[in-house]
Design a protein around this motif. Structure first.
Motif, PDB file in Angstrom:
ATOM      1  N   THR A   1      13.783 -56.043  -4.785  1.00  0.00           N
ATOM      2  CA  THR A   1      13.509 -57.335  -4.015  1.00  0.00           C
ATOM      3  C   THR A   1      12.312 -57.850  -4.658  1.00  0.00           C
ATOM      4  O   THR A   1      12.370 -59.245  -4.608  1.00  0.00           O
ATOM      5  N   GLY A   2      11.286 -57.236  -4.929  1.00  0.00           N
ATOM      6  CA  GLY A   2      10.096 -57.841  -5.371  1.00  0.00           C
ATOM      7  C   GLY A   2       8.995 -57.989  -4.290  1.00  0.00           C
ATOM      8  O   GLY A   2       7.974 -58.593  -4.367  1.00  0.00           O
ATOM      9  N   THR A   3       9.712 -57.641  -3.064  1.00  0.00           N
ATOM     10  CA  THR A   3       8.761 -57.950  -1.953  1.00  0.00           C
ATOM     11  C   THR A   3       8.237 -56.725  -1.285  1.00  0.00           C
ATOM     12  O   THR A   3       8.810 -55.536  -1.368  1.00  0.00           O
ATOM     13  N   ASP A   4       7.006 -56.774  -0.656  1.00  0.00           N
ATOM     14  CA  ASP A   4       6.479 -55.653   0.003  1.00  0.00           C
ATOM     15  C   ASP A   4       7.137 -55.267   1.270  1.00  0.00           C
ATOM     16  O   ASP A   4       7.527 -56.170   2.070  1.00  0.00           O
ATOM     17  N   THR A   5       7.117 -54.064   1.478  1.00  0.00           N
ATOM     18  CA  THR A   5       7.660 -53.632   2.838  1.00  0.00           C
ATOM     19  C   THR A   5       6.475 -52.753   3.462  1.00  0.00           C
ATOM     20  O   THR A   5       5.756 -52.475   2.715  1.00  0.00           O
ATOM     21  N   ASN A   6       6.227 -52.882   4.896  1.00  0.00           N
ATOM     22  CA  ASN A   6       5.409 -52.129   5.481  1.00  0.00           C
ATOM     23  C   ASN A   6       5.722 -50.627   5.533  1.00  0.00           C
ATOM     24  O   ASN A   6       6.177 -50.384   6.772  1.00  0.00           O
ATOM     25  N   LEU A   7       5.297 -49.938   4.326  1.00  0.00           N
ATOM     26  CA  LEU A   7       5.816 -48.643   4.481  1.00  0.00           C
ATOM     27  C   LEU A   7       5.245 -47.720   5.591  1.00  0.00           C
ATOM     28  O   LEU A   7       5.553 -47.003   6.245  1.00  0.00           O
TER      29      LEU A   7
ATOM     30  N   ILE B   1      10.869 -43.151   2.797  1.00  0.00           N
ATOM     31  CA  ILE B   1       9.758 -43.810   1.858  1.00  0.00           C
ATOM     32  C   ILE B   1      10.495 -44.100   0.422  1.00  0.00           C
ATOM     33  O   ILE B   1      10.081 -45.312  -0.136  1.00  0.00           O
ATOM     34  N   THR B   2      11.258 -43.541   0.070  1.00  0.00           N
ATOM     35  CA  THR B   2      12.170 -43.626  -1.372  1.00  0.00           C
ATOM     36  C   THR B   2      13.080 -45.118  -1.241  1.00  0.00           C
ATOM     37  O   THR B   2      13.023 -45.781  -1.943  1.00  0.00           O
ATOM     38  N   GLY B   3      13.792 -45.023   0.004  1.00  0.00           N
ATOM     39  CA  GLY B   3      14.483 -46.122   0.470  1.00  0.00           C
ATOM     40  C   GLY B   3      13.666 -47.449   0.127  1.00  0.00           C
ATOM     41  O   GLY B   3      14.114 -48.609  -0.382  1.00  0.00           O
ATOM     42  N   LEU B   4      12.384 -47.458   0.965  1.00  0.00           N
ATOM     43  CA  LEU B   4      11.436 -48.757   1.202  1.00  0.00           C
ATOM     44  C   LEU B   4      11.034 -49.260  -0.298  1.00  0.00           C
ATOM     45  O   LEU B   4      10.759 -50.222  -0.694  1.00  0.00           O
ATOM     46  N   GLN B   5      10.828 -47.855  -1.108  1.00  0.00           N
ATOM     47  CA  GLN B   5      10.233 -48.020  -2.493  1.00  0.00           C
ATOM     48  C   GLN B   5      11.363 -48.822  -3.332  1.00  0.00           C
ATOM     49  O   GLN B   5      11.105 -49.527  -4.045  1.00  0.00           O
TER      50      GLN B   5
ATOM     51  N   GLU C   1       0.713 -44.406   2.287  1.00  0.00           N
ATOM     52  CA  GLU C   1       0.186 -45.432   1.603  1.00  0.00           C
ATOM     53  C   GLU C   1      -0.396 -45.122   0.185  1.00  0.00           C
ATOM     54  O   GLU C   1      -0.025 -45.586  -0.945  1.00  0.00           O
ATOM     55  N   GLN C   2      -1.119 -44.209   0.207  1.00  0.00           N
ATOM     56  CA  GLN C   2      -1.764 -43.530  -1.060  1.00  0.00           C
ATOM     57  C   GLN C   2      -0.641 -42.977  -2.047  1.00  0.00           C
ATOM     58  O   GLN C   2      -0.485 -43.379  -3.247  1.00  0.00           O
ATOM     59  N   VAL C   3       0.274 -42.208  -1.441  1.00  0.00           N
ATOM     60  CA  VAL C   3       1.524 -41.832  -2.472  1.00  0.00           C
ATOM     61  C   VAL C   3       2.250 -42.912  -2.841  1.00  0.00           C
ATOM     62  O   VAL C   3       2.632 -43.114  -4.283  1.00  0.00           O
ATOM     63  N   ALA C   4       2.592 -43.941  -1.914  1.00  0.00           N
ATOM     64  CA  ALA C   4       3.317 -45.110  -2.630  1.00  0.00           C
ATOM     65  C   ALA C   4       2.635 -46.065  -3.364  1.00  0.00           C
ATOM     66  O   ALA C   4       3.101 -46.455  -4.336  1.00  0.00           O
ATOM     67  N   ARG C   5       1.203 -46.383  -3.342  1.00  0.00           N
ATOM     68  CA  ARG C   5       0.437 -47.091  -4.110  1.00  0.00           C
ATOM     69  C   ARG C   5       0.357 -46.265  -5.623  1.00  0.00           C
ATOM     70  O   ARG C   5       0.400 -46.981  -6.499  1.00  0.00           O
ATOM     71  N   ASP C   6       0.451 -44.814  -5.708  1.00  0.00           N
ATOM     72  CA  ASP C   6       0.315 -44.246  -6.851  1.00  0.00           C
ATOM     73  C   ASP C   6       1.737 -44.306  -7.679  1.00  0.00           C
ATOM     74  O   ASP C   6       1.878 -43.971  -8.760  1.00  0.00           O
ATOM     75  N   LEU C   7       2.790 -44.926  -7.051  1.00  0.00           N
ATOM     76  CA  LEU C   7       3.872 -44.952  -7.452  1.00  0.00           C
ATOM     77  C   LEU C   7       4.218 -46.460  -7.973  1.00  0.00           C
ATOM     78  O   LEU C   7       5.156 -47.330  -7.482  1.00  0.00           O
ATOM     79  N   ALA C   8       3.127 -46.979  -8.712  1.00  0.00           N
ATOM     80  CA  ALA C   8       3.479 -48.427  -9.122  1.00  0.00           C
ATOM     81  C   ALA C   8       4.551 -48.500 -10.027  1.00  0.00           C
ATOM     82  O   ALA C   8       4.777 -47.500 -10.740  1.00  0.00           O
ATOM     83  N   PHE C   9       5.077 -49.574 -10.189  1.00  0.00           N
ATOM     84  CA  PHE C   9       6.425 -49.517 -11.012  1.00  0.00           C
ATOM     85  C   PHE C   9       6.144 -49.954 -12.273  1.00  0.00           C
ATOM     86  O   PHE C   9       6.704 -50.909 -12.894  1.00  0.00           O
ATOM     87  N   THR C  10       5.620 -49.035 -13.047  1.00  0.00           N
ATOM     88  CA  THR C  10       5.748 -49.084 -14.442  1.00  0.00           C
ATOM     89  C   THR C  10       7.041 -48.673 -14.922  1.00  0.00           C
ATOM     90  O   THR C  10       7.884 -48.158 -14.128  1.00  0.00           O
ATOM     91  N   ALA C  11       7.145 -48.919 -16.037  1.00  0.00           N
ATOM     92  CA  ALA C  11       8.649 -48.405 -16.705  1.00  0.00           C
ATOM     93  C   ALA C  11       8.949 -47.013 -16.574  1.00  0.00           C
ATOM     94  O   ALA C  11       9.900 -46.542 -16.168  1.00  0.00           O
TER      95      ALA C  11
END
Length: 189
Positions: A167-173, A157-161, A91-101
């Protein structure tokens, strides 16, 4: 840092931003120059072709990402982790990957790497860094053959990201990763 290095860095950062905002097709020298606040000629001075520019942009991302991941991997290399702690790390790694440009740009550049073998070499470095982090965490969990499972964890992880991005929807990573880890932890006959 010299002014030349500063201009080069601004060009690379502007390129990542534009790729992440408008895709590779939206990257033009004029737009880069305006965004980076450099002269149009400085772009071709530093990067004779668009391929050179895209490669430098992905290399910049990969260098920063590899450093970030190496630091994370170092933290977990010799620790014993529970499955819950591994999910928290995910979750920490995914959270760090906020979708900025600048974080969307690598997805575009990975697809572009399918068309450019030199760009592919740069992309491979980033995937190796993700795999190295996954191996560190899987080893800390006591998973047998962590090198074999790491690419599957990274792909999940990459696929879910990517799914979240598109889709703009959260997945339970963390739940998905926990299921994979739990399946691996179950003893096999």
């Amino acid at each position: 840092m010299t002014t030349n290095d500063d201009a080069r860095s601004r060009i690379v950062r502007a390129t990542l931003h534009l790729v992440g905002t408008d895709g590779v097709a939206g990257v033009t020298n004029r737009r880069i120059a305006a965004h980076a606040k450099v002269s149009l000629g400085s772009i071709t001075y530093h990067f004779p072709t668009q391929a050179d520019l895209l490669r430098a942009a992905l290399e910049h991302f990969v260098d920063e990402e590899t450093e970030r991941l190496a630091e994370l991997a170092g933290q977990y290399r010799s620790q014993a982790l529970s499955l819950t702690e591994a999910a928290t790390l995910t979750e920490q790694v995914a959270r760090d990957l906020a979708f900025t440009a600048e974080r969307i740009a690598p997805f575009e550049l990975y697809v572009q790497a399918g068309r450019d073998p030199e760009l592919r070499q740069v992309a491979e470095r980033c995937w190796r860094a993700y795999d190295t982090l996954a191996v560190s965490v899987l080893s800390a969990l006591g998973v047998r053959h962590p090198e074999a499972l790491a690419p599957t964890i990274v792909a999940t992880i990459t696929g879910l990201q990517l799914r979240r991005l598109s889709t703009g929807t959260d997945t339970n990573l963390s739940e998905s990763v926990l299921l994979l880890l739990h399946a691996e932890a179950v003893e096999r006959p």
